[in-house]
Write a protein that holds these residues in place. Structure first.
Motif, PDB file in Angstrom:
ATOM      1  N   PHE A  33       0.944  -1.164  -0.129  1.00 45.84           N
ATOM      2  CA  PHE A  33       0.009   0.077   0.109  1.00 45.84           C
ATOM      3  C   PHE A  33       0.922   1.272  -0.070  1.00 45.84           C
ATOM      4  CE2 PHE A  33      -2.616  -3.100   2.089  1.00 45.84           C
ATOM      5  CZ  PHE A  33      -3.656  -2.950   1.470  1.00 45.84           C
ATOM      6  N   HIS A  34       0.698   2.035  -0.920  1.00 43.36           N
ATOM      7  CA  HIS A  34       1.437   3.252  -0.931  1.00 43.36           C
ATOM      8  C   HIS A  34       0.360   4.446  -0.485  1.00 43.36           C
ATOM      9  CE1 HIS A  34       4.975   1.717  -3.264  1.00 43.36           C
ATOM     10  NE2 HIS A  34       4.021   0.923  -3.802  1.00 43.36           N
ATOM     11  N   CYS A  35       0.610   5.125   0.413  1.00 45.09           N
ATOM     12  CA  CYS A  35      -0.125   6.085   1.189  1.00 45.09           C
ATOM     13  C   CYS A  35       0.375   7.486   1.154  1.00 45.09           C
ATOM     14  CB  CYS A  35      -0.444   5.649   2.524  1.00 45.09           C
ATOM     15  SG  CYS A  35      -0.784   3.773   2.827  1.00 45.09           S
ATOM     16  N   LEU A  36      -0.735   8.527   0.883  1.00 52.98           N
ATOM     17  CA  LEU A  36      -0.388   9.976   0.981  1.00 52.98           C
ATOM     18  C   LEU A  36      -1.460  10.412   1.804  1.00 52.98           C
ATOM     19  CD1 LEU A  36       1.275  12.482   0.088  1.00 52.98           C
ATOM     20  CD2 LEU A  36      -0.096  12.618  -1.774  1.00 52.98           C
ATOM     21  N   SER A  37      -1.258  11.054   3.058  1.00 46.25           N
ATOM     22  CA  SER A  37      -2.078  11.526   3.941  1.00 46.25           C
ATOM     23  C   SER A  37      -1.832  13.017   4.210  1.00 46.25           C
ATOM     24  CB  SER A  37      -1.949  10.945   5.157  1.00 46.25           C
ATOM     25  OG  SER A  37      -0.685  11.142   5.906  1.00 46.25           O
ATOM     26  N   ASP A  38      -2.797  13.850   4.269  1.00 44.28           N
ATOM     27  CA  ASP A  38      -2.590  15.316   4.695  1.00 44.28           C
ATOM     28  C   ASP A  38      -1.822  15.255   5.933  1.00 44.28           C
ATOM     29  OD1 ASP A  38      -3.758  16.019   2.613  1.00 44.28           O
ATOM     30  OD2 ASP A  38      -5.673  16.381   3.231  1.00 44.28           O
ATOM     31  N   LEU A  39      -1.723  16.332   6.419  1.00 47.25           N
ATOM     32  CA  LEU A  39      -1.156  16.725   7.964  1.00 47.25           C
ATOM     33  C   LEU A  39      -1.952  16.371   9.109  1.00 47.25           C
ATOM     34  CD1 LEU A  39       0.737  20.052   7.391  1.00 47.25           C
ATOM     35  CD2 LEU A  39       1.750  17.754   7.486  1.00 47.25           C
ATOM     36  N   TRP A  51       4.495  10.503   1.032  1.00 45.63           N
ATOM     37  CA  TRP A  51       4.188   9.320   0.595  1.00 45.63           C
ATOM     38  C   TRP A  51       4.823   8.452   1.954  1.00 45.63           C
ATOM     39  CZ3 TRP A  51       0.495   7.444  -2.534  1.00 45.63           C
ATOM     40  CH2 TRP A  51       0.307   8.338  -3.594  1.00 45.63           C
ATOM     41  N   HIS A  52       4.189   7.277   2.120  1.00 43.09           N
ATOM     42  CA  HIS A  52       4.691   6.344   2.754  1.00 43.09           C
ATOM     43  C   HIS A  52       4.144   4.877   2.419  1.00 43.09           C
ATOM     44  CE1 HIS A  52       6.619   8.951   5.914  1.00 43.09           C
ATOM     45  NE2 HIS A  52       5.310   9.528   5.706  1.00 43.09           N
ATOM     46  N   GLN A  53       4.613   3.867   2.851  1.00 41.28           N
ATOM     47  CA  GLN A  53       4.036   2.560   2.342  1.00 41.28           C
ATOM     48  C   GLN A  53       3.979   1.451   3.740  1.00 41.28           C
ATOM     49  OE1 GLN A  53       6.633   1.321  -0.552  1.00 41.28           O
ATOM     50  NE2 GLN A  53       8.366   0.397   0.635  1.00 41.28           N
ATOM     51  N   SER A  54       3.092   0.664   3.543  1.00 42.25           N
ATOM     52  CA  SER A  54       2.994  -0.694   4.063  1.00 42.25           C
ATOM     53  C   SER A  54       3.061  -1.832   3.338  1.00 42.25           C
ATOM     54  CB  SER A  54       1.588  -0.577   4.836  1.00 42.25           C
ATOM     55  OG  SER A  54       1.573   0.477   5.961  1.00 42.25           O
ATOM     56  N   ASN A 107      -9.239  12.623   2.882  1.00 40.16           N
ATOM     57  CA  ASN A 107      -8.053  13.302   2.198  1.00 40.16           C
ATOM     58  C   ASN A 107      -6.852  12.402   2.286  1.00 40.16           C
ATOM     59  OD1 ASN A 107      -9.543  15.780   1.935  1.00 40.16           O
ATOM     60  ND2 ASN A 107      -9.298  16.164   4.040  1.00 40.16           N
ATOM     61  N   HIS A 108      -7.043  11.277   2.148  1.00 43.71           N
ATOM     62  CA  HIS A 108      -5.968  10.233   2.146  1.00 43.71           C
ATOM     63  C   HIS A 108      -5.809   9.614   0.692  1.00 43.71           C
ATOM     64  CE1 HIS A 108      -3.135   7.815   4.785  1.00 43.71           C
ATOM     65  NE2 HIS A 108      -3.461   6.898   3.836  1.00 43.71           N
ATOM     66  N   LEU A 109      -4.661   9.544   0.084  1.00 43.68           N
ATOM     67  CA  LEU A 109      -4.577   8.672  -1.047  1.00 43.68           C
ATOM     68  C   LEU A 109      -3.883   7.565  -0.958  1.00 43.68           C
ATOM     69  CD1 LEU A 109      -3.536  11.789  -3.476  1.00 43.68           C
ATOM     70  CD2 LEU A 109      -5.635  10.822  -3.380  1.00 43.68           C
ATOM     71  N   LEU A 110      -4.357   6.591  -1.643  1.00 43.90           N
ATOM     72  CA  LEU A 110      -3.633   5.114  -1.548  1.00 43.90           C
ATOM     73  C   LEU A 110      -3.716   4.477  -2.996  1.00 43.90           C
ATOM     74  CD1 LEU A 110      -3.394   2.793   0.461  1.00 43.90           C
ATOM     75  CD2 LEU A 110      -5.580   2.080   0.095  1.00 43.90           C
TER      76      LEU A 110
END
Length: 117
Positions: free
Chosen positions: A17-23, A75-78, A104-107
């Protein structure tokens, strides 16, 4: 698929999972899919294998990396790796409750190939 299962004694697959989250939300902000006023709770994802087997946190499923909980606007990943002696458990056919399904979280989901041995 049945032919591969018959010829194999084990199998492996990885899912990322590649994740981009807001603050992060401020302490006074809350979100809930069940209605206002209930805070969001992060649940580990569950995976359903080819034969219906569920892989979840209580069944020895542990991520190799689990960074999707970090909320810093980057961007982070699990990453999850599945290796089984029962080749009928793979490939993964369904994913439930992916990491951080907050607003507001992209996956982005990356499903790796299954290696039958």
């Amino acid at each position: 698929m049945k032919f591969l299962h018959l010829l194999s004694t084990e199998a492996s697959q990885d899912i990322t999972f590649h994740c981009l989250s807001d603050l992060p939300l401020s302490p006074t902000d809350t979100y809930s899919a069940n209605g206002p006023g209930q805070e969001y709770r992060d649940r580990p994802p569950r995976f359903r294998g080819w034969n219906g087997q569920m892989f979840e946190a209580d069944t020895l499923l542990e991520p190799l990396t689990d960074e999707c909980k970090i909320q810093d606007g980057s961007w982070h990943q699990s990453r999850f790796f599945f290796h089984t002696q029962d080749s009928y458990e793979l490939p993964i056919v369904d994913i439930q409750e992916p990491p951080s399904s907050q607003p507001n979280h992209l996956l982005h989901l990356e499903v790796g190939p299954v290696c039958f041995l």
